[in-house]
Structure formats: structure tokens, C-alpha cells
Design a protein around this motif. Structure first.
Motif, short mmCIF file in Angstrom:
data_model
loop_
_atom_site.label_atom_id
_atom_site.label_comp_id
_atom_site.label_asym_id
_atom_site.label_seq_id
_atom_site.Cartn_x
_atom_site.Cartn_y
_atom_site.Cartn_z
N LYS A 80 0.87 -1.17 0.00
CA LYS A 80 0.00 0.00 0.00
C LYS A 80 0.91 1.22 0.00
O LYS A 80 1.89 1.26 0.74
N TYR A 83 -1.90 1.00 -4.69
CA TYR A 83 -1.49 -0.37 -4.38
C TYR A 83 -0.48 -0.76 -5.46
O TYR A 83 -0.74 -0.57 -6.66
N ASP A 85 -7.26 4.37 1.87
CA ASP A 85 -6.76 3.03 2.12
C ASP A 85 -7.90 2.07 1.75
O ASP A 85 -8.96 2.48 1.31
#
Length: 436
Positions: free
Chosen positions: A52, A67, A235
Motif C-alpha cells: 500500500k 497499491y 486506504d
């Protein structure tokens, strides 16, 4: 002179002697370069679950999430929260690790990171030649096994890589990133006014999804407002604050979604704080006008929830004056825009002529004292189409906004939601509300 020559001769003879050389480090520089390059290469490709990543750009301080999965053949596959397509469509590109004053990760073919530095401002909305002022070359700073810290060579923004879990890898590969982003957006759309309790105070936390910036604000008695802001990136199940949001010794690093109706703020010690919701902004409206809340829109209507009879009558007067003032203008919406750093307020009214759109702009200087607003003409008071409409707007401007003091507060219509309410102190029967 003879002593000086003796010293110089001694230095020359010593430097030419064939003795053992003691290096500052225990290895030759080229050996250390090779080893450091290998260290970074192995770290990048060594995570079988990918990384990440989080990056800030310099032009506007926006944050972006990624990612990335690297392999030993110098290929990298990537997702990004740049938009819905990049969050759900994997893009393949290449990279290399080379020594450029330090071991450096170089993205050498176009990918989602390249969008941020694209010199074509039509691509990213940045500047010509510099884009969003971002990098494609990142120097290796340090790692601890589960994370890698790099920094852009030109703009010096950090690129953080955090090792993904196997569950996260699976989710990224099956459209979970976009789903997670949309879940956060849905929650924050439904719950506009979020805060956490911190040391007896309500700390309001706000995310601007368009600007990709996060801010936190708190009211210190009697009327001082403390505000910090930073970039944020999405995220899988929340957001990451680029530099954290620090208040009263607590550094919040992001938000984490626990369920469809529950989000927590997480500090740098991994302590969780419930993100609570308020029916209206946590801070008094007068304290945030011109900073976190800047634009107030009065709709194109003859009546509106919260408008007093006097305001409606005066607005009707303005409309009639514009219509019969020689240009056959009508009155549409009005937008009041406040700028706290300059203490300027612009009053912009739509004044269409048939099907042709026009606006009238009046600029004022505003001041706040004891919770009340006052307005006076700025040196550039008369803006676009203002000179020909000034007399028409007199019932609202010259006779009220420029003559009276005003309080401002939240107003809750019976139909739900929240608007802003401006009330004249000298003429309390003059009241108007607006969306914000």
C-alpha cells in the motif's frame, strides 16, 4: 620558509607512499552502492502481497493512495485512488533501481504516479510543464521490514510503502479498493459533521474528497479556533493522513471503517477514537465563516424556509427594479463568498437577460466583533455589471447589508437539513437563510 618547504615536502612524500589505506567505511563506495541498490530491489519485489502506498503532491497539497506489486523482472502493477477507473483497473509499467546520489526507485514508464507529474495540465488540472508538482524518482531513506520510506528527488515529498496483508491483496485484486473508497464516501456524505471527543473538547474532522485534504478544528474559549490540515489518501478500509493531525499531544494518523455505520479515528499509537456525528457543524458558524465554510447560496425563489417577510418583500423590490431598469433583467440566485484571510465578501447575483446569463458583483470588507458581522464597501466595490444595478439592489445592500450589523447561526428547516441564518441586529425582521 625552510620549515614550510619541509612540511610541504613531507606531505607530498607521505601521500605518495604505498601504505595501507584506511577507509571511513569498511567497504569500497561502489560495493556499498551495489548492496544498497540490491537491498531496495529485494525489499520491493520481496513482498509477495504487494504494498500500500501513499504520496503527497506539492502544487495543492493533495494526497493520493496506491497499491503496488513489484517483481524481480522490474515490472510493477498498480492501482490508485486518482479516480474510479484507476481504483479498479490495474495498470502495468516498469521500474528500475539505480544509484543517483542515493539508491533510487525510478518509475520509467507511464503509470498512475506519472499522472501527477504529467506536464499536460489537461490530464491532472495542474500547471503546464509541472503538473501537480510530483516525482517519478524516489530516493530510498529507510525501511523496517513492513514499511519503506522514500522521498521524491525534486519536490521532496515522501512516498510511504506499507506491506499489504494477504487479505488486502485479495481485495485489491477483486475490486475491493473502489468498494472501500465508495463506502467511506457514502458514510461521509450521510454524516457531514464528524468529530471526536479529545480532552473534553470536540475536535471536528472534515475530509474534502475533491481536494484530497483533511482538516481538524476545535474551539478554544472564548472564540479562538485551532485548525490543522494535511493531505489524505484512501486506504482499503479508511483513509491515511499524510503527516497526521496533531491536537493536544494526540496525533491522528487516519480513519478506519469498522462497519457500514461506524468509523474510528486512529492515532499513532493505534488507539481508536469513535467518530461521532453532529446534526450541525461542531464549531459555531460565526467562528468558521470564511475559513472552513466560505460560500452561502440564496436560491432563486420568492420564498424560502427561514426568509422573513421583510426580506422577501425587499428581494421582490430588487427583482422589479432590475426588470424595469432599462435592461429587462431578472433576479436569480445570490452567492455570498467570504475569505477570512482577506476579510472580503463578494456578493454575486445572477441577473439573466432572457436566455443570456449575466452576473452582478459587489465586493465588501467584512469584520467580526462579539459574534456580529459588519460590512463596508471595498475599494473595488462595484464589479461586473454592478454600476448599472447598484440602485436596483439598494433595498438589500445599501439599506441593510451595508447599514446594519448581523448575527449568523445555523437554521434547521422543518423539512430537515441545516442552513445558515443571517439576522439584522438593527432590523430583526430582516432575516435570510442560505445553503452552504
Amino acid at each position: 620558509m625552510r620549515n614550510l618547504l619541509y612540511i610541504l615536502l613531507s606531505i607530498t612524500l607521505f601521500s605518495c607512499s604505498k601504505g595501507k589505506v584506511d577507509y571511513v567505511f569498511d567497504k569500497l563506495p561502489e560495493q556499498r552502492m551495489i548492496e544498497r541498490n540490491s537491498e531496495l530491489q529485494n525489499l520491493l519485489a520481496g513482498s509477495t502481497t504487494g504494498w500500500k502506498a501513499f504520496l503527497r503532491t506539492s502544487l495543492r497539497g493533495n494526497g493520493y493512495g496506491f497499491y503496488m506489486k513489484f517483481d524481480n523482472a522490474n515490472n510493477v502493477s498498480m492501482l490508485s485512488d486518482w479516480n474510479d477507473a484507476s481504483a479498479s483497473t490495474t495498470k502495468q509499467s516498469t521500474f528500475r533501481v539505480q544509484y543517483i546520489s542515493n539508491s533510487t526507485l525510478v518509475f520509467d514508464t507511464y503509470n498512475y504516479i506519472s499522472i501527477m507529474q504529467d506536464p499536460n495540465n489537461a490530464v491532472n488540472g495542474g500547471t503546464v510543464r509541472e503538473g501537480l508538482q510530483s516525482d517519478a524518482e524516489f530516493e530510498y531513506i529507510r525501511s523496517n521490514g513492513d514499511s519503506i520510506v522514500l522521498v521524491g528527488r525534486k519536490y521532496r515529498n515522501f512516498l510511504y510503502l506499507v506491506k499489504a496483508t494477504s487479505q488486502e491483496q485479495t481485495a485489491y485484486g477483486s475490486g475491493g479498493y473502489l468498494t472501500g473508497i465508495n463506502n467511506i464516501k457514502t458514510f461521509l456524505t450521510a454524516n457531514r459533521y464528524n468529530y471526536v471527543d479529545i480532552n473534553g473538547k470536540k475536535l471536528a474532522i472534515d475530509l474534502n474528497s475533491n481536494a484530497k485534504t483533511a482538516s481538524a478544528s476545535v474551539l478554544y474559549p472564548p472564540d479562538s479556533v485551532g485548525v490543522v490540515s494535511t493531505a489524505f489518501a484512501y486506504d482499503m478500509n479508511g483513509v491515511f493522513f499524510y503527516n497526521g493531525l496533531l491536537f493536544d499531544g494526540i496525533k491522528f494518523m487516519g480513519l478506519k471503517q469498522k462497519s457500514s455505520n461506524s468509523i474510528v479515528a486512529v492515532d499513532d499509537k493505534m488507539k481508536e477514537y469513535e467518530l461521532k456525528q453532529s446534526p450541525a457543524p461542531v464549531l459555531p458558524l460565526a467562528s468558521v465563516i470564511g475559513s472552513s465554510i466560505t460560500a452561502f447560496t440564496l436560491p432563486n425563489a420568492t420564498a424560502y424556509a427561514g426568509w422573513s417577510a421583510d426580506f422577501q418583500a425587499r428581494r421582490a423590490q430588487v427583482r422589479q427594479s432590475l426588470l424595469t431598469g432599462g435592461y429587462n433583467l431578472t433576479l436569480g440566485k445570490i452567492v455570498l463568498t467570504f475569505n477570512k484571510s482577506t476579510n472580503r465578501m463578494t456578493f454575486v447575483a445572477d441577473i439573466p437577460q432572457g436566455t443570456t446569463a449575466y452576473t452582478a458583483t459587489f465586493t465588501m470588507i467584512y469584520a467580526q466583533s462579539n459574534g456580529m458581522l459588519t460590512f463596508r464597501k471595498a475599494s473595488d466595490y462595484l464589479g461586473t455589471n454592478a454600476s448599472i444595478t447598484e440602485a436596483g439592489f439598494a433595498p438589500i445592500l445599501a439599506q441593510r447589508l451595508l447599514a446594519d450589523r448581523f448575527t449568523v447561526d445555523y437554521y434547521f428547516p422543518s423539512t430537515g437539513g441545516v442552513t445558515a441564518m443571517f439576522t439584522s441586529v438593527e432590523h430583526p425582521d430582516f432575516v435570510f437563510t442560505s445553503t452552504f
